[in-house]
Design an enzyme around this catalytic site. Structure first.
Site, PDB file in Angstrom:
ATOM      1  N   HIS A  89       0.889  -1.059   0.091  1.00 53.33           N
ATOM      2  CA  HIS A  89       0.004  -0.027  -0.032  1.00 53.33           C
ATOM      3  C   HIS A  89       0.815   1.139   0.035  1.00 53.33           C
ATOM      4  O   HIS A  89       1.928   1.236   0.385  1.00 53.33           O
ATOM      5  CB  HIS A  89      -0.901   0.055   1.220  1.00 53.33           C
ATOM      6  CG  HIS A  89      -1.575  -1.126   1.575  1.00 53.33           C
ATOM      7  ND1 HIS A  89      -1.588  -1.879   2.678  1.00 53.33           N
ATOM      8  CD2 HIS A  89      -2.616  -1.821   0.863  1.00 53.33           C
ATOM      9  CE1 HIS A  89      -2.202  -3.155   2.632  1.00 53.33           C
ATOM     10  NE2 HIS A  89      -2.966  -3.150   1.654  1.00 53.33           N
ATOM     11  N   HIS A  91       1.348   4.627   1.918  1.00 50.88           N
ATOM     12  CA  HIS A  91       0.909   5.353   3.218  1.00 50.88           C
ATOM     13  C   HIS A  91       0.985   6.803   3.086  1.00 50.88           C
ATOM     14  O   HIS A  91       1.846   7.305   2.155  1.00 50.88           O
ATOM     15  CB  HIS A  91       1.820   4.535   4.338  1.00 50.88           C
ATOM     16  CG  HIS A  91       1.277   3.170   4.476  1.00 50.88           C
ATOM     17  ND1 HIS A  91       0.700   2.881   5.697  1.00 50.88           N
ATOM     18  CD2 HIS A  91       1.121   1.947   3.835  1.00 50.88           C
ATOM     19  CE1 HIS A  91       0.333   1.682   5.925  1.00 50.88           C
ATOM     20  NE2 HIS A  91       0.526   0.885   4.506  1.00 50.88           N
ATOM     21  N   HIS A 106      -2.808   4.438   5.429  1.00 48.83           N
ATOM     22  CA  HIS A 106      -2.833   4.382   4.111  1.00 48.83           C
ATOM     23  C   HIS A 106      -3.358   5.555   3.544  1.00 48.83           C
ATOM     24  O   HIS A 106      -4.165   6.556   4.213  1.00 48.83           O
ATOM     25  CB  HIS A 106      -4.143   3.432   3.626  1.00 48.83           C
ATOM     26  CG  HIS A 106      -3.867   2.042   3.773  1.00 48.83           C
ATOM     27  ND1 HIS A 106      -4.733   1.008   3.196  1.00 48.83           N
ATOM     28  CD2 HIS A 106      -2.796   1.248   4.490  1.00 48.83           C
ATOM     29  CE1 HIS A 106      -4.195  -0.455   3.672  1.00 48.83           C
ATOM     30  NE2 HIS A 106      -3.154   0.038   4.443  1.00 48.83           N
ATOM     31  N   HIS A 125      -8.898   3.145  -1.145  1.00 52.76           N
ATOM     32  CA  HIS A 125      -8.092   4.251  -0.935  1.00 52.76           C
ATOM     33  C   HIS A 125      -7.068   4.613  -2.380  1.00 52.76           C
ATOM     34  O   HIS A 125      -6.924   3.577  -3.084  1.00 52.76           O
ATOM     35  CB  HIS A 125      -6.981   3.924   0.222  1.00 52.76           C
ATOM     36  CG  HIS A 125      -7.607   3.548   1.508  1.00 52.76           C
ATOM     37  ND1 HIS A 125      -7.236   2.712   2.565  1.00 52.76           N
ATOM     38  CD2 HIS A 125      -8.916   3.972   2.045  1.00 52.76           C
ATOM     39  CE1 HIS A 125      -7.863   2.612   3.479  1.00 52.76           C
ATOM     40  NE2 HIS A 125      -9.034   3.298   3.272  1.00 52.76           N
ATOM     41  N   ASP A 128      -4.584   1.815  -2.383  1.00 55.38           N
ATOM     42  CA  ASP A 128      -4.829   0.226  -2.221  1.00 55.38           C
ATOM     43  C   ASP A 128      -4.173  -0.101  -3.382  1.00 55.38           C
ATOM     44  O   ASP A 128      -4.670  -0.219  -4.591  1.00 55.38           O
ATOM     45  CB  ASP A 128      -6.410   0.246  -2.217  1.00 55.38           C
ATOM     46  CG  ASP A 128      -6.856   0.450  -0.713  1.00 55.38           C
ATOM     47  OD1 ASP A 128      -6.241   0.538   0.373  1.00 55.38           O
ATOM     48  OD2 ASP A 128      -8.151   0.721  -0.594  1.00 55.38           O
ATOM     49  N   HIS A 166       3.494  -5.503   3.761  1.00 54.41           N
ATOM     50  CA  HIS A 166       3.005  -5.813   5.147  1.00 54.41           C
ATOM     51  C   HIS A 166       3.319  -7.541   4.950  1.00 54.41           C
ATOM     52  O   HIS A 166       3.683  -8.232   4.044  1.00 54.41           O
ATOM     53  CB  HIS A 166       1.543  -5.785   5.058  1.00 54.41           C
ATOM     54  CG  HIS A 166       0.926  -4.175   5.383  1.00 54.41           C
ATOM     55  ND1 HIS A 166       0.857  -3.807   6.516  1.00 54.41           N
ATOM     56  CD2 HIS A 166       0.882  -3.379   4.572  1.00 54.41           C
ATOM     57  CE1 HIS A 166       0.534  -2.503   6.413  1.00 54.41           C
ATOM     58  NE2 HIS A 166       0.590  -2.247   5.437  1.00 54.41           N
ATOM     59  N   ARG A 190       4.253  -4.459   9.416  1.00 52.42           N
ATOM     60  CA  ARG A 190       4.859  -3.875   8.259  1.00 52.42           C
ATOM     61  C   ARG A 190       6.151  -4.347   8.282  1.00 52.42           C
ATOM     62  O   ARG A 190       7.090  -3.899   9.009  1.00 52.42           O
ATOM     63  CB  ARG A 190       4.890  -2.176   8.515  1.00 52.42           C
ATOM     64  CG  ARG A 190       3.252  -1.726   8.594  1.00 52.42           C
ATOM     65  CD  ARG A 190       3.415  -0.178   9.207  1.00 52.42           C
ATOM     66  NE  ARG A 190       1.974   0.163   9.258  1.00 52.42           N
ATOM     67  CZ  ARG A 190       1.477   1.499   9.274  1.00 52.42           C
ATOM     68  NH1 ARG A 190       2.441   2.583   8.922  1.00 52.42           N
ATOM     69  NH2 ARG A 190       0.407   2.029   9.425  1.00 52.42           N
TER      70      ARG A 190
END
Length: 211
Positions: A89, A91, A106, A125, A128, A166, A190
């Site tokens: 993702h 962030h 995110h 998002h 995403d 992740h 993470r």
């Protein structure tokens, strides 16, 4: 064909081509490139490393941005944790001073729920990117993603923000009654992260098909 008609058609084609050339010549949008050098989170030491390349080209013959191409290369993912898929993702912050945790949530400028990369903008998002799958024998990832929403330009540019890899598979926000699912996809710890930085042009041979 009548000579006069031929001349008229040739003149029309020339004018159309000239108009296109002028339009593209005055285009203020440029191709953009970025790179992100993945490193393990300082609070979870490992040998994970990799590079993520970003390429924002123009739609051929048009003055508008094409979808964002993202090439992910990662080495040394763990082979014994039972996780072959890993959430990836964008962030909010390009800050890793206190490990990948300081990159914040995110990137979600539209206030949307977490979702699948192919969801509509109000159901995902901007950050995403879904999951990447590692080779279960080598711990490597080599995959090309294409995203229709994230951009390297404009008010929602991802330049300067963080990428986080992740530990677990992102469930893509499928459980609407689970806060973890609709915020992070329950993707777990993470493992590694990097800051997305604008770069010089990247050769297209860096962008390979799915492996």
């Amino acid at each position: 064909m009548d000579v006069h008609l031929t001349l008229v058609l040739c003149s029309f084609v020339y004018l159309v081509r000239s108009a296109v050339d002028v339009s593209l010549g005055s285009c203020k949008i440029k191709e953009e490139f970025a790179v992100c050098n993945l490193q393990p989170s300082s609070d979870k030491p490992s040998n994970i490393n990799g590079t993520i390349y970003f390429m924002q080209k123009l739609v051929p013959g048009e003055c508008k941005e094409d979808f964002l191409s993202i090439q992910v290369y990662i080495d040394n993912l763990p082979l014994d944790d039972g996780n072959d898929k890993h959430g990836l993702h964008v962030h909010e912050f390009g800050d890793s001073r206190n490990g990948c945790g300081s990159m914040g949530p995110h990137y979600n400028p539209r206030g949307s729920p977490h979702g699948k990369p192919w969801n509509l903008p109000n159901a995902r998002h901007v950050g995403d990117f879904g999951n990447v799958r590692q080779n279960p024998k080598t711990g490597k990832v080599s995959v090309r993603l294409v995203d229709y929403l994230a951009r390297l330009t404009g008010p929602e540019s991802i330049i300067g923000r963080g990428i986080v890899l992740h530990a677990k598979e992102d469930d893509l926000g499928v459980n609407k009654n689970d806060t973890g699912s609709i915020t992070t996809g329950n993707a777990g710890a993470r493992l590694a992260c990097c800051v997305i930085a604008r770069s010089s042009p990247i050769y297209e041979d860096k962008f390979t098909l799915y492996k």
